[in-house]
Design a protein around this motif. Structure first.
Motif, PDB file in Angstrom:
ATOM      1  N   CYS A 240       0.722  -1.957  17.353  1.00 55.82           N
ATOM      2  CA  CYS A 240       0.218  -1.465  16.069  1.00 55.82           C
ATOM      3  C   CYS A 240       1.158  -0.375  15.560  1.00 55.82           C
ATOM      4  O   CYS A 240       1.518   0.538  16.303  1.00 55.82           O
ATOM      5  N   THR A 241       1.557  -0.491  14.331  1.00 55.30           N
ATOM      6  CA  THR A 241       2.428   0.526  13.763  1.00 55.30           C
ATOM      7  C   THR A 241       1.795   1.191  12.557  1.00 55.30           C
ATOM      8  O   THR A 241       2.290   2.194  12.065  1.00 55.30           O
ATOM      9  N   GLY A 242       0.686   0.616  12.067  1.00 57.30           N
ATOM     10  CA  GLY A 242       0.074   1.146  10.851  1.00 57.30           C
ATOM     11  C   GLY A 242       0.937   0.888   9.634  1.00 57.30           C
ATOM     12  O   GLY A 242       0.814   1.555   8.610  1.00 57.30           O
ATOM     13  N   ASN A 243       1.833  -0.095   9.764  1.00 57.34           N
ATOM     14  CA  ASN A 243       2.788  -0.350   8.695  1.00 57.34           C
ATOM     15  C   ASN A 243       2.151  -1.248   7.633  1.00 57.34           C
ATOM     16  O   ASN A 243       2.288  -2.460   7.669  1.00 57.34           O
ATOM     17  N   ASN A 244       1.457  -0.655   6.701  1.00 57.52           N
ATOM     18  CA  ASN A 244       0.822  -1.416   5.623  1.00 57.52           C
ATOM     19  C   ASN A 244       1.367  -1.005   4.268  1.00 57.52           C
ATOM     20  O   ASN A 244       0.763  -1.275   3.246  1.00 57.52           O
ATOM     21  N   GLN A 245       2.469  -0.295   4.266  1.00 59.13           N
ATOM     22  CA  GLN A 245       3.019   0.249   3.030  1.00 59.13           C
ATOM     23  C   GLN A 245       3.825  -0.818   2.302  1.00 59.13           C
ATOM     24  O   GLN A 245       4.877  -1.248   2.773  1.00 59.13           O
ATOM     25  N   ALA A 246       3.331  -1.258   1.191  1.00 55.26           N
ATOM     26  CA  ALA A 246       4.029  -2.285   0.427  1.00 55.26           C
ATOM     27  C   ALA A 246       5.097  -1.658  -0.456  1.00 55.26           C
ATOM     28  O   ALA A 246       4.994  -0.510  -0.879  1.00 55.26           O
ATOM     29  N   SER A 247       6.135  -2.421  -0.730  1.00 58.58           N
ATOM     30  CA  SER A 247       7.209  -1.945  -1.597  1.00 58.58           C
ATOM     31  C   SER A 247       6.999  -2.404  -3.026  1.00 58.58           C
ATOM     32  O   SER A 247       7.504  -1.776  -3.962  1.00 58.58           O
ATOM     33  N   ALA A 248       6.319  -3.528  -3.171  1.00 56.29           N
ATOM     34  CA  ALA A 248       6.133  -4.087  -4.512  1.00 56.29           C
ATOM     35  C   ALA A 248       4.932  -5.016  -4.474  1.00 56.29           C
ATOM     36  O   ALA A 248       4.463  -5.397  -3.407  1.00 56.29           O
ATOM     37  N   THR A 249       4.460  -5.379  -5.624  1.00 54.52           N
ATOM     38  CA  THR A 249       3.349  -6.323  -5.728  1.00 54.52           C
ATOM     39  C   THR A 249       3.683  -7.364  -6.777  1.00 54.52           C
ATOM     40  O   THR A 249       4.086  -7.025  -7.898  1.00 54.52           O
ATOM     41  N   PHE A 250       3.544  -8.614  -6.411  1.00 54.92           N
ATOM     42  CA  PHE A 250       3.773  -9.714  -7.339  1.00 54.92           C
ATOM     43  C   PHE A 250       2.482 -10.520  -7.419  1.00 54.92           C
ATOM     44  O   PHE A 250       2.064 -11.098  -6.397  1.00 54.92           O
ATOM     45  N   GLY A 251       1.878 -10.537  -8.566  1.00 48.87           N
ATOM     46  CA  GLY A 251       0.566 -11.178  -8.660  1.00 48.87           C
ATOM     47  C   GLY A 251      -0.384 -10.470  -7.714  1.00 48.87           C
ATOM     48  O   GLY A 251      -0.429  -9.236  -7.672  1.00 48.87           O
ATOM     49  N   PRO A 252      -1.120 -11.205  -6.906  1.00 47.85           N
ATOM     50  CA  PRO A 252      -2.052 -10.565  -5.974  1.00 47.85           C
ATOM     51  C   PRO A 252      -1.385 -10.177  -4.644  1.00 47.85           C
ATOM     52  O   PRO A 252      -2.060  -9.654  -3.764  1.00 47.85           O
ATOM     53  N   ASN A 253      -0.102 -10.445  -4.515  1.00 46.21           N
ATOM     54  CA  ASN A 253       0.539 -10.282  -3.206  1.00 46.21           C
ATOM     55  C   ASN A 253       1.412  -9.031  -3.136  1.00 46.21           C
ATOM     56  O   ASN A 253       2.404  -8.917  -3.853  1.00 46.21           O
ATOM     57  N   ALA A 254       1.021  -8.130  -2.243  1.00 50.47           N
ATOM     58  CA  ALA A 254       1.847  -6.953  -1.951  1.00 50.47           C
ATOM     59  C   ALA A 254       2.886  -7.346  -0.921  1.00 50.47           C
ATOM     60  O   ALA A 254       2.591  -8.077   0.031  1.00 50.47           O
ATOM     61  N   VAL A 255       4.103  -6.892  -1.083  1.00 45.94           N
ATOM     62  CA  VAL A 255       5.183  -7.289  -0.189  1.00 45.94           C
ATOM     63  C   VAL A 255       5.963  -6.066   0.276  1.00 45.94           C
ATOM     64  O   VAL A 255       5.981  -5.023  -0.383  1.00 45.94           O
ATOM     65  N   ALA A 256       6.574  -6.204   1.441  1.00 47.21           N
ATOM     66  CA  ALA A 256       7.522  -5.200   1.927  1.00 47.21           C
ATOM     67  C   ALA A 256       8.916  -5.739   1.685  1.00 47.21           C
ATOM     68  O   ALA A 256       9.227  -6.880   2.040  1.00 47.21           O
TER      69      ALA A 256
END
Lengths: 176, 422
Positions: B330-346
């Motif tokens: 577990c890293t707690g890495n949920n920080q998205a860089s961008a969001t396209f439509g409903p999808n957050a992405v790194a």
């Protein structure tokens, strides 16, 4: 310096990451070797651990924890690999490769390697990881504990017991 | 090392010293070198190393001469002249001397152990074994024990098929090794028999091992190997197919796990293939040109960066994920860089490609099974098309949530298991 490399690698600097791996990989490789008992498997584990570390490096919040963090990834990979080895075969050791190292007595070195690797087969994966980190990676006991994420006292006692089991498996007796 | 460990007995000191020496020696003989090319690739891949030391490969050339002589005339003077027994399990078949008995079966695969010697598997408490699964073999008096097995697991990426001096035998390619095994500690000859379409060293090939110090019995084993043939061929040497097709319909990908839309005018450049053991590529699409980064040499193979040309405003998109491996930390890495439509992405950048990662339901970024979309684009139009693709991305209903599937960072190492277990 290591902290700077970790910070740079976290930002995507491949050269910095490669330097970190170059520094850490040799000792971690020896620990992994103790767990999977085959150079081929150890190399694959190290390659996979390296890629996993590269992918997950952004999640490493404290650069100071880099060595223990990487060792833990590699050892976990090795333990997982050992658990899924369908049938373990100790790798055949080439006499030529031993001779190339300038060993004073190749047959003696070969016998020692065969004895050790066979004895390791009788130990569980956790014991092999402990012993590999301590005597393969040459880590101090606190660093072994950090790599495995266990308390120092636990590491000491488990290490002592594992070493006794290894000695017994190798046929070593006190008073010899 | 051992000498500065407090409270060790003399036997523990000796064991520690021997362990340290053995690990250092083996590691020095076969050091690890990171495959840096894999780091530069948008989709990490494994290097495939040559699996034979150079000295051993050279020795094989000598051994091969003898092997070829046996293979050339397996029925003419070499091997038993009496009636042969026949083995056929629907997968492969071979003949062997009727004088040989079935001594047991290999654990797991159930393949027979044949010969005239004695063979059994030792276990804990067995004074002649160091642990469960160790073979206890006795070939004294000129006897022989022949075992066979197939290494399981995902097949490795392909390497050049005819490297390392292999000998063809009809449609079967065989490689022979003569060594004194450290495992059974007796003279041992092994043959790796390549499954049709496979390469040497790949999981799925058959290994036959003969343990004997009797040349006549070794010749019998070689004759047995010469009669071997596969009954069912399966091409596991995965490589992008010449005319790939994607699951779903034109312009709509759906493999039962996830779905997305893409311009129907895009060409399908590759579909659903593994790269090494760690990466599954689901699709390569676009308007540009693309060539897999795997290359082959006489000493093995290497997968590095793909060759991509998107000049002239073209685009190439590669959808892939890491697969397999242990439960991640577990890293707690949920920080998205961008969001396209409903999808957050790194977002990551490797070389000239941008990589946007979509989390598996309930997972964190960086886990296996997260889906990555690597984009090579010449200009904003291609990038916009890729963003539209990601905006359309949906996990199919029924996809199991991965919530809670990571190992907390401070969790102790996995509990130990009973001695003897591997």
């Amino acid at each position: 310096m290591e902290r700077e490399l970790v910070v740079a690698a976290r930002m995507g600097d491949e050269v910095a990451f490669a330097r970190l791996i170059d520094e850490e990989a040799p000792r971690t490789y020896r620990a992994v070797l103790a767990v999977v008992r085959s150079p081929e498997d150890a190399q694959e584990v190290m390659q996979d651990a390296t890629l996993r570390a590269w992918r997950q490096l952004r999640g490493l919040r404290e650069p100071e924890r880099w060595p223990a963090w990487f060792r833990r990834i590699a050892v976990r990979q090795a333990i997982d690999r050992a658990a899924h080895q369908g049938r373990i075969r100790v790798r055949e050791v080439s006499l030529d490769s031993i001779g190339d190292q300038g060993t004073h007595d190749p047959s003696s070195a070969w016998a020692n390697q065969a004895t050790v690797m066979t004895a390791l087969a009788g130990l569980d994966k956790g014991d092999r990881a402990l012993l590999g980190l301590r005597f393969g990676a040459d880590l101090a006991v606190p660093d072994v504990a950090a790599a495995l994420g266990i308390p120092l006292g636990t590491a000491k006692s488990r290490l002592h017991r594992a070493l006794a089991r290894l000695a017994a498996a190798m046929g070593e007796e006190d008073g010899k | 090392m051992a000498s500065d460990e407090p409270g060790l007995t003399a036997s523990q000191e000796r064991a520690a010293s021997a362990l340290g020496a053995a690990l250092h020696e083996i590691a020095a003989a076969e050091p690890f070198h990171v495959d840096r090319g894999a780091l530069a690739a948008p989709a990490p891949r494994r290097a495939i190393r040559s699996y034979l030391p150079a000295a051993l490969a050279a020795a094989l050339a000598v051994v091969l001469i003898a092997s070829l002589a046996v293979f050339a005339a397996p029925r003419l003077g070499i091997g038993p002249s009496a009636a042969q027994s026949h083995f056929d399990n629907g997968q492969f078949a071979f003949d062997y001397p009727t004088a040989w008995q079935t001594l047991g079966t290999e654990p797991g695969g159930g393949l027979p152990v044949l010969g005239t010697g004695s063979w059994r598997l030792g276990c804990e408490g067995d004074p002649s074994a160091t642990g469960c699964g160790e073979e206890i073999t006795d070939v004294s008096g000129g006897r022989i024990v022949v075992t066979m097995w197939i290494n399981s697991g995902a097949p490795a990426a392909c390497v050049k098929a005819d490297n390392l001096g292999a000998a063809p035998l009809g449609d079967t390619w065989i490689q022979r090794y003569d060594e004194t095994s450290t495992y059974v500690r007796q003279p041992t000859t092994r043959w790796e028999i390549r499954r049709p379409g496979y390469d040497f060293s790949m999981n799925g090939n058959l290994w036959i091992q003969a343990v004997t110090d009797n040349p006549a019995e070794l010749a019998n084993a070689a004759a047995m190997v010469a009669t071997f043939h596969w009954e069912a061929a399966a091409d596991y040497c995965h490589s992008p197919t010449a005319a790939p097709t994607l699951p779903g319909s034109a312009g709509h990908f759906d493999n039962g796990q996830f779905a997305f839309d893409y311009p129907a005018s895009w060409r399908v450049l590759a579909a659903d293939y593994p790269e090494g053991m760690a990466v599954q590529v689901y699709a390569v699409l676009g308007t540009g040109s693309w060539k897999s980064g795997c290359s082959f040499t006489d000493n093995g193979g290497m997968c590095s960066g793909d060759t991509v040309d998107v000049g002239g405003g073209r685009v190439v998109v590669k959808i892939w994920s890491l697969v397999g491996g242990p439960v991640p930390a577990c890293t707690g890495n949920n920080q998205a860089s961008a969001t396209f439509g409903p999808n957050a992405v790194a977002e990551s950048t490797y070389g000239s490609a941008i990589d946007w990662q979509i989390r598996y339901p309930g997972a964190e970024f960086g886990w296996t099974d997260d889906v990555d979309v690597a984009i090579w684009a010449d200009g904003p139009a291609g990038l916009a098309q890729a963003q539209t693709l990601i905006a359309s991305f949906r996990w199919d209903p029924g996809t199991v949530s991965g919530a809670g599937m990571c190992v907390p960072a401070d969790t102790p190492a996995p509990p130990t298991v009973e001695p003897g277990a591997s």
